[in-house]
Each structure stands twice: as structure tokens, then as C-alpha cells.
Design a protein around this motif. Structure first.
Motif, PDB file in Angstrom:
ATOM      1  N   THR A 269      24.592  -3.056  12.522  1.00 46.63           N
ATOM      2  CA  THR A 269      24.022  -3.133  11.174  1.00 46.63           C
ATOM      3  C   THR A 269      24.059  -1.776  10.482  1.00 46.63           C
ATOM      4  OG1 THR A 269      22.561  -4.915  11.903  1.00 46.63           O
ATOM      5  CG2 THR A 269      21.977  -3.782   9.869  1.00 46.63           C
ATOM      6  N   LEU A 270      23.767  -0.718  11.230  1.00 50.09           N
ATOM      7  CA  LEU A 270      23.643   0.609  10.628  1.00 50.09           C
ATOM      8  C   LEU A 270      24.990   1.260  10.319  1.00 50.09           C
ATOM      9  CD1 LEU A 270      20.691   2.100  12.729  1.00 50.09           C
ATOM     10  CD2 LEU A 270      20.606   1.098  10.437  1.00 50.09           C
ATOM     11  N   VAL A 271      26.031   0.953  11.081  1.00 56.11           N
ATOM     12  CA  VAL A 271      27.297   1.673  10.908  1.00 56.11           C
ATOM     13  C   VAL A 271      28.335   0.870  10.136  1.00 56.11           C
ATOM     14  CG1 VAL A 271      26.882   2.940  13.040  1.00 56.11           C
ATOM     15  CG2 VAL A 271      28.316   0.896  13.103  1.00 56.11           C
ATOM     16  N   THR A 272      27.965  -0.301   9.634  1.00 56.79           N
ATOM     17  CA  THR A 272      28.895  -1.110   8.844  1.00 56.79           C
ATOM     18  C   THR A 272      28.307  -1.348   7.460  1.00 56.79           C
ATOM     19  OG1 THR A 272      27.928  -3.143   9.756  1.00 56.79           O
ATOM     20  CG2 THR A 272      29.887  -2.266  10.847  1.00 56.79           C
ATOM     21  N   SER A 327      22.981  -9.374   2.949  1.00 59.16           N
ATOM     22  CA  SER A 327      21.975  -8.517   3.583  1.00 59.16           C
ATOM     23  C   SER A 327      21.294  -9.248   4.733  1.00 59.16           C
ATOM     24  CB  SER A 327      20.939  -8.058   2.560  1.00 59.16           C
ATOM     25  OG  SER A 327      21.537  -7.275   1.548  1.00 59.16           O
ATOM     26  N   LEU A 328      20.974 -10.521   4.535  1.00 60.65           N
ATOM     27  CA  LEU A 328      20.354 -11.301   5.595  1.00 60.65           C
ATOM     28  C   LEU A 328      21.299 -11.446   6.779  1.00 60.65           C
ATOM     29  CD1 LEU A 328      17.988 -13.002   6.605  1.00 60.65           C
ATOM     30  CD2 LEU A 328      18.998 -14.975   5.437  1.00 60.65           C
ATOM     31  N   ALA A 329      22.563 -11.737   6.496  1.00 61.16           N
ATOM     32  CA  ALA A 329      23.538 -11.869   7.580  1.00 61.16           C
ATOM     33  C   ALA A 329      23.725 -10.554   8.325  1.00 61.16           C
ATOM     34  CB  ALA A 329      24.875 -12.351   7.012  1.00 61.16           C
ATOM     35  N   HIS A 330      23.528  -9.439   7.620  1.00 59.77           N
ATOM     36  CA  HIS A 330      23.737  -8.124   8.209  1.00 59.77           C
ATOM     37  C   HIS A 330      22.683  -7.791   9.262  1.00 59.77           C
ATOM     38  CE1 HIS A 330      25.503  -3.914   7.072  1.00 59.77           C
ATOM     39  NE2 HIS A 330      26.001  -4.410   8.176  1.00 59.77           N
ATOM     40  N   VAL A 331      21.464  -8.289   9.080  1.00 58.80           N
ATOM     41  CA  VAL A 331      20.377  -7.984  10.019  1.00 58.80           C
ATOM     42  C   VAL A 331      20.056  -9.177  10.920  1.00 58.80           C
ATOM     43  CG1 VAL A 331      19.364  -6.310   8.443  1.00 58.80           C
ATOM     44  CG2 VAL A 331      18.575  -8.687   8.375  1.00 58.80           C
ATOM     45  N   PRO A 611      37.798  -3.087  16.040  1.00 57.83           N
ATOM     46  CA  PRO A 611      38.629  -2.763  14.867  1.00 57.83           C
ATOM     47  C   PRO A 611      39.020  -3.983  14.046  1.00 57.83           C
ATOM     48  CG  PRO A 611      39.461  -1.706  16.862  1.00 57.83           C
ATOM     49  CD  PRO A 611      38.457  -2.710  17.299  1.00 57.83           C
ATOM     50  N   ILE A 612      39.159  -5.144  14.692  1.00 57.55           N
ATOM     51  CA  ILE A 612      39.679  -6.302  13.962  1.00 57.55           C
ATOM     52  C   ILE A 612      38.585  -7.258  13.486  1.00 57.55           C
ATOM     53  CG2 ILE A 612      41.886  -6.188  15.141  1.00 57.55           C
ATOM     54  CD1 ILE A 612      41.032  -8.426  16.923  1.00 57.55           C
ATOM     55  N   VAL A 613      37.331  -6.988  13.826  1.00 54.70           N
ATOM     56  CA  VAL A 613      36.248  -7.838  13.327  1.00 54.70           C
ATOM     57  C   VAL A 613      35.461  -7.156  12.216  1.00 54.70           C
ATOM     58  CG1 VAL A 613      36.030  -9.031  15.532  1.00 54.70           C
ATOM     59  CG2 VAL A 613      34.576  -7.057  15.072  1.00 54.70           C
ATOM     60  N   LEU A 614      35.806  -5.914  11.910  1.00 58.27           N
ATOM     61  CA  LEU A 614      35.129  -5.196  10.826  1.00 58.27           C
ATOM     62  C   LEU A 614      35.457  -5.816   9.476  1.00 58.27           C
ATOM     63  CD1 LEU A 614      35.508  -1.423  11.720  1.00 58.27           C
ATOM     64  CD2 LEU A 614      33.400  -2.725  11.618  1.00 58.27           C
ATOM     65  N   GLU A 615      34.491  -5.794   8.591  1.00 59.96           N
ATOM     66  CA  GLU A 615      34.688  -6.210   7.207  1.00 59.96           C
ATOM     67  C   GLU A 615      34.112  -5.107   6.320  1.00 59.96           C
ATOM     68  OE1 GLU A 615      36.163  -9.183   6.453  1.00 59.96           O
ATOM     69  OE2 GLU A 615      36.300  -9.783   8.568  1.00 59.96           O
TER      70      GLU A 615
END
Length: 750
Positions: A269-272, A327-331, A611-615
Motif C-alpha cells: 500500500t505504501l510503495v505503490t 483508495s479502498l482497494a489499496h488498503v 514487476p508485472i502486477v504493478l499498476e
């Protein structure tokens, strides 16, 4: 006088320190009923929180969440209602074993809310604020009725307690005790585990910027940027947990679990800048559709409209608080792990585990859960409901009320996920038939709910394949068959080794429990019951992931007793022979190495696809803008679906109604299509399909998708370069959007 005051202060600090770290000493020092202090203790005990009090406080919190407060404040207030309110109201009237409460309280709460919002949508009464108000009033009414029967809260006691807590003397004593604890050598020696946890935390913090800037590595995040530091932090956390376990420091063990969740999940959550996984955004789109249009998408759009409860809870929460879906999905993942840890602890306590053993089970469940099914998804919500249901079900031999109440989370689970309730139904059937749970006829209402919900939806489910053939080996196969690069091979090997090791150890543990006459049947059913899913379903290549996810609670219930038997051996107490002492030391070393090794393997399995799941947020923003501006019938094509979530807003509904395959990537067409790609024939076919469309056609190349093609080995690297060159030089395609991570081409209509 001054000397007396100083001595009294020191004694108070010492007593407080002993209360924190030596609870048994506190009881011996202050026996009840012998001093004025004891009288104060009795007064405070009378003002303890009861379930009816929690229900009222949660209701007031829910009402406050609808006031114009800062968004994050409203999120916290409504979360209190979501996780505590309805469950507390139920438990104020229904008696269940106290051991089941850590699982039952939050799960019953979210179950009631899940059912409430589902009924609201199906009854065409979708008004989140109105239903929130009604729920809060119902909770208050329930507590009022309970107060009439059992008496009001001790108002004077609460006022006195509050004054005592906020008084200047109390603050000074607290600060003095903290200062004393941090400087007292004896206390520090006793809390080595806490110091190690503090070290892990302060090592983790400065790693975050390096993780955010980490570049591509085929081995995942742990070998990029400051990624290796995550391994060190996790090793320190597990070491601290084992030290605390050895010393029976239960609170420190709980803190270690929390820090493990922070390092493993909250780090993401913090680095993406946005939630990871392309498939997360398909769920975001469903919630956005409900928020924007206040209804479910038509049945032909996707299957989610038939199992919508998770999305309805999310839409209700966001509508009331104003919190956006991304934001909800992020946490979401860290939140799920906190609730799941509490639920597994409650399940273990119901299975007659000691507090120490139950906390150990919760930690083991955390470190072996690499499967990544904790993202913003119905199955993550369903897993919480399932574990809570099992905790209530296994409480039924002690009280039938727990069995009756267990119907609530099961009823909430059925419209939440397509697969989970069928696994749970099978497990429940075995437990009821073998009389590990009661009453046997509980299967009747559960079966009516399950089959009654499925029957009208059979025409919708049938095309997906109810039974795909009895081929467990094929059904257990992954959805990616290519060998890929070395990093992919190693990560796959780690995943298989950890999963296979967990199942093998659970099997050995079941034999050990059987031979030593310990409880093994119910955990064994939970651990291995999910394997039956492989008898008839591949679930789109994801069945093996669900099998492992469902098995985790049962596996840790089996493994924990054997782990503690090995770890609790005291070599110094073994005096019969040197060989016996060596055996004792070896067992402790094996248990320690197993815990550390599982944690490290779990990290690699979870972060291996990094690397391939980052958005990236810039990619998401452009994808959303393109979807909003595109007419129905638009097609968005990619080599691999990563980095540009075309289906992430409510616009997905109209785009899918016009063309069900509008965002299908090329790799999904199968290995046969990708063989030899890009041939002139296939490039000509792409041009032809775009030319006859009559609506815009986009071809998207993202950094993540190109890395995925290389990572999985779908096509040779030169094939990707040739395809990029063809798009860049073809007069039929023009550049629409470009940034360091994304290139979007649009077909020129002729």
C-alpha cells in the motif's frame, strides 16, 4: 515527607511495570477485597464494556459517519459500525463460548451488513444512508431493550474511570513508567523480543523509498531496490515471535503478527500509487457501476451481478463515507489480514487451543498465506465469512445457539462468492455427519439457502461449466503453462514447495495428533476438504490457488500442536543421555528453521510477480479517460493484461454489452495463436478486424505487459520488438498516448 513520596512513586512505577510484564504478580500484590485499591478495582470491573454498550457505541459511530467530517474520520467511524455493531447486538442476546468471540463478533457484524445491503438492492430500495440510519436505530433499540432487562451502564463508574485516565497524575505516572521501562535493564532483558520487533520496524521504514523506486527484476521485489531488507525484517519479526513464544509473552506475540502484516501487506500500500493486479480493477468497475447507476449490471455483462454482495457492501461503505473505490482497494489486503488473523485465533480457541497456541496458529497462517487472494475481491470477503462460520459451527457442541447463529454468515456468504459456499457446505456436511458439530439437521437450512440461490441462476452458471470432468491433475494445473525465464521457474518452484510442504506437514501432524490422542478429525476435514474441488473444476486455472487458500485454517490447526511440541523441548531438562539432549536441541532447531524458512518462502512467493502486477496511477487515469470517451463497440487490445486496466469504471457495463470481448488480450487467445506471433497473417487479421469495426480500436503496450511476455515466455523477445516496430511504422495506426510506462495506438479509420 519528600522521601516518603519518592518511595511511593517508585513503588507505583515498579508495580505498573510488573503488571505489564508479570501479570501474576499484580494479582498476588493486590488481592481483591483487602484494600481501598481493591474497592476501586471492583468499581472499574462493574463499568466494563458489555456487548450492549459496544452496540450503542458502534451505532453512535455509524450515525457520526454520516456527518460532514473529514473522509478518513468517517471511514474509521463507519468501520466501527461495520465490524462491531451488529455482532455486538446479536451477542448481547445470544450466549456463545467466549473463545469464539474474536471470530464471531466481527464476522457476525459484516454478515448482517452484507445481508442488509443485498436485500436493499434486490428490493429496489438502494439508499445507503437510509439503511445505515435504520441499522443504527435498530442497534440502539436492541441495547435499550437489553438495558431494561439487565440494567443501565454504570454511568458514575465510567465517569470516574474516564477522569482517572485523563487526569494529570495518570499521564505523569504513565510517562514515568514508560521512561522507567525503557531504561530499566531488567525489563529490557526480559523484553528482548520487543526490542527485536522495534529494530525490525525501524529498519523497515527507511526501506520504503527504495522499494518504491525498485526496477525490474525477474526474481521479484526481494532482489530489487531495497527488497532484500524485507527478508531481514521478516526474519527479525519471526525471531522476535519465537523468543516471545518461548517466554510466553502473549502480547508481544500479537504485536509480532501485526508487524508481519505491516511488512508483508501494508508495504504494498505504501510503495505503490494504486492497487496491484490488473484483475483487481474488474472488481473496482463493478463497484463503480453500482455507485454511479444505483443498480446491478445486466446479467449478460458478467457473472458478478449474480453474486453481488461484496460489491454492494463496498458501494454502501463508499457512499456513506465518500471514500473512493481505488483508495479502498489499496488498503483492503491489510484490513483482511487483520480480521482473518483474529478469526483464525478465535477458531483455534474454539478447538480448545490455549491462547499461546492460538496466537501461534494465527502467525503460521499469516506467513504461509502467499497465494495473493487477499486483494479487493469477493473471495477475500468470502474467506472471512467462512472462517467465522467455522468458528461458530465448532462451538455448537457447547451451545446450540452458536449453530443457529452460524446460519447468518453462511447466508451472507452464498450471494458473495460462487465457489466458497460449496466447499464450506461439503466440510460442514462431514463435520455434522461425524458429530463433530451439532445438530445434524443444520444441513437442511444451509442446503435450502445454497441450492435455493443456485437454482434460478443455473442458466447463467452453466456456460462456465459446472463439471469439467474428473481430472484432478488437469484441474490442478496453473493458468500459465509456459516455462518462462529462470526467475519465473524459481518463483513457481517456491510456491509449489511451500504449498506442498504445508500439506505434507499437515498430513504428518494429523498422524501425530491421532497417535497422541489429540483432536485431529475436524482440522483434517478443514485442511483437506478443499482438495475435492479438483475432482470436477479447474475454475479457469485458479482452482489450485483456491484449494490452498481454503486449506490454510485447517492446516495451521493441525501443524501448530506438532510445532509447539518440537519448539517447547527443553534441552537443559533432558538429562537421561547426551543423545536425548541432542534430539531436544535438534527439534527446537527444526521448528525454528521451519518457521523462518516458511516466512522467507512466503515472501518470495507473494512478491515474485512484483514487476508485472504493478499498476501506475497515470496508466489508470488514462485508461479511465479512454473508457469514458469511447463509444459503445470500442475495442482495447493488449499483448498481456497488465498496466492498463481498461475495465475499471462503470463504463465497462455499456462497453461489454456492445462487445463482450472488447478488452480481451492477445495472450488469452491461447498458445496456438501466440505461436510464431507476429506473422504477417496475424498482423493482417488485426488490421482487418479494426477496419470493419466502425468504432475505435486501441492497441496498448505497457512496460508491465512487455515484461510479462518476457517473464512467461509467451513469445520470443524479438517477436515483441517486431510487433512494436510494426505498430510504430504502420500507416494504419497512429500514436494516441505516450508516457514512460505506456504507449497507446489507435487505428485510423479509412
Amino acid at each position: 515527607m519528600n522521601r516518603f513520596s519518592t518511595d511511593s512513586s517508585l513503588r507505583s512505577i515498579t508495580d505498573l511495570r510488573r503488571a505489564l510484564f508479570f501479570p501474576s504478580h499484580w494479582t498476588a500484590r493486590w488481592p481483591v477485597g483487602t484494600t481501598d485499591f481493591a474497592a476501586g478495582t471492583r468499581r472499574r470491573a462493574g463499568s466494563r464494556l458489555r456487548y450492549s454498550d459496544i452496540s450503542v457505541l458502534a451505532a453512535l459511530s455509524g450515525l457520526a459517519s454520516m456527518i460532514a467530517l473529514p473522509t478518513l474520520v468517517r471511514v474509521v467511524l463507519l468501520a466501527v459500525l461495520l465490524f462491531f455493531g451488529p455482532g455486538a447486538a446479536i451477542l448481547s442476546w445470544v450466549r456463545i463460548p467466549r473463545t469464539a468471540v474474536p471470530a464471531a463478533l466481527p464476522i457476525l457484524s459484516i454478515s448482517v451488513v452484507t445481508l442488509m445491503v443485498s436485500v436493499a438492492m434486490w428490493g429496489y430500495r438502494w439508499s445507503p444512508r437510509m439503511w445505515t440510519l435504520l441499522l443504527c436505530l435498530a442497534l440502539i433499540a436492541s441495547s435499550v431493550l437489553w438495558y431494561r432487562k439487565h440494567g443501565l451502564p454504570d454511568r458514575e463508574g465510567w465517569i470516574a474511570r474516564t477522569r482517572e485516565v485523563v487526569s494529570p497524575a495518570s499521564r505523569k505516572a504513565t510517562l514515568a513508567s514508560i521512561r522507567f521501562v525503557l531504561t530499566d535493564r531488567r525489563t529490557l532483558r526480559h523484553n528482548v523480543a520487543g526490542l527485536v520487533l522495534a529494530l525490525a520496524f525501524f529498519l523497515w521504514l527507511p526501506m520504503l523509498p527504495g522499494l518504491e523506486r525498485a526496477t525490474y527484476s525477474q526474481f521479484g521485489l526481494l532482489t530489487a531496490g531495497t527488497g532484500p531488507g524485507l527478508v531481514l525484517c521478516m526474519v527479525l519479526i519471526i525471531a522476535a515471535f519465537l523468543i516471545a513464544l518461548r517466554r510466553h509473552q502473549l502480547r508481544t506475540m500479537v504485536v509480532a503478527i501485526g508487524l508481519a502484516i505491516v511488512v508483508q501487506r501494508f508495504t504494498v500500500t505504501l510503495v505503490t500509487s494504486a492497487p496491484i493486479y490488473d484483475w483487481t480493477y474488474k472488481h473496482v468497475a463493478v463497484t463503480e457501476y453500482i455507485l454511479d447507476l444505483h443498480k446491478l449490471a445486466p446479467s449478460g455483462v458478467d457473472i458478478y451481478s449474480e453474486w453481488p454482495s461484496f460489491f454492494l457492501v463496498s458501494a454502501w461503505f463508499q457512499h456513506v463515507t465518500g471514500y473512493d473505490t481505488l483508495s479502498l482497494a489499496h488498503v483492503f489486503a491489510p484490513m483482511v489480514h487483520v480480521v482473518l488473523g483474529a478469526s483464525i485465533y478465535g477458531l483455534a480457541r474454539v478447538m480448545k487451543f490455549t491462547k499461546r497456541a492460538a496466537i501461534t496458529a494465527a502467525m503460521l497462517a499469516e506467513v504461509i498465506n502467499w497465494v495473493g487472494q487477499d486483494y479487493y475481491s469477493p473471495q477475500a470477503w468470502a474467506m472471512l465469512l467462512a472462517v467465522g462460520f467455522l468458528a461458530l459451527l465448532m462451538s455448537s457442541p457447547l451451545t446450540r445457539a452458536a449453530a443457529y447463529v452460524s446460519i447468518v454468515p453462511f447466508a451472507a456468504l452464498v450471494p458473495t462468492h460462487q465457489l466458497t459456499p460449496y466447499w464450506l457446505m461439503a466440510v460442514t456436511g462431514v463435520l455434522l455427519v461425524t458429530r463433530r458439530a451439532k445438530p445434524w439437521w443444520l444441513m437442511i437450512p444451509l442446503g435450502i439457502i445454497l441450492l435455493g440461490y443456485l437454482y434460478p441462476r443455473l442458466p447463467i452458471v452453466a456456460p462456465y461449466g459446472l463439471f469439467q470432468g474428473f481430472d484432478p491433475v488437469q484441474n490442478a494445473a496453473s493458468n500459465v503453462q509456459e516455462e518462462g525465464v529462470l526467475g519465473k521457474q524459481i518463483t513457481s518452484l517456491v510456491c509449489r514447495a511451500l504449498s506442498g510442504g504445508v500439506f505434507a506437514l499437515a498430513f504428518v501432524s494429523a498422524i501425530y495428533a491421532w497417535r497422541t490422542k489429540k483432536t485431529f478429525w475436524a482440522p483434517m476435514v478443514m485442511a483437506f476438504g478443499s482438495i475435492m474441488l479438483l475432482a470436477g473444476q479447474s475454475y479457469g486455472g485458479e482452482a489450485i490457488f483456491r484449494v490452498y487458500l481454503y486449506a490454510i485454517p485447517g492446516c495451521v490447526l493441525l501443524i501448530t500442536p506438532l510445532f509447539l511440541t518440537l519448539f517447547d523441548r527443553e534441552p537443559s531438562q533432558v538429562r537421561s543421555s547426551r543423545a536425548a539432549r541432542v534430539t531436544a536441541r535438534t527439534s527446537v532447531a527444526v521448528a525454528t528453521a521451519g518457521a523462518l524458512g516458511s516466512a522467507v518462502l512466503g515472501l518470495q512467493a507473494y512478491f515474485g510477480l512484483w514487476p508485472i502486477v504493478l499498476e501506475h496511477r497515470s496508466q489508470i487515469d488514462d485508461a479511465r479517460a479512454a473508457a469514458a470517451q469511447s463509444p459503445s463497440g470500442t475495442s482495447v487490445t493488449m499483448l498481456y493484461s497488465s498496466g492498463y486496466p481498461a475495465r475499471s469504471t462503470s463504463d465497462y457495463g455499456r462497453l461489454t454489452e456492445a462487445n463482450q470481448y472488447w478488452d480481451v488480450p492477445l495472450y488469452a487467445l491461447g498458445p496456438e495463436y501466440m505461436e510464431g506471433f507476429p506473422t504477417p497473417e496475424k498482423l493482417g487479421e488485426i488490421d482487418y478486424n479494426a477496419s470493419i469495426s466502425g468504432t475505435p480500436t486501441f492497441m496498448v503496450l505497457t512496460r508491465q505487459s512487455l515484461q510479462a511476455m518476457h517473464y512467461y515466455g509467451f513469445v520470443p523477445d524479438d517477436a515483441v520488438n517486431r510487433f512494436r516496430q510494426w505498430l510504430a511504422t504502420s500507416p494504419a495506426w497512429s500514436l494516441r498516448y505516450h508516457d514512460p510506462d505506456t504507449i497507446v495506438y489507435q487505428y485510423r479509420s479509412r
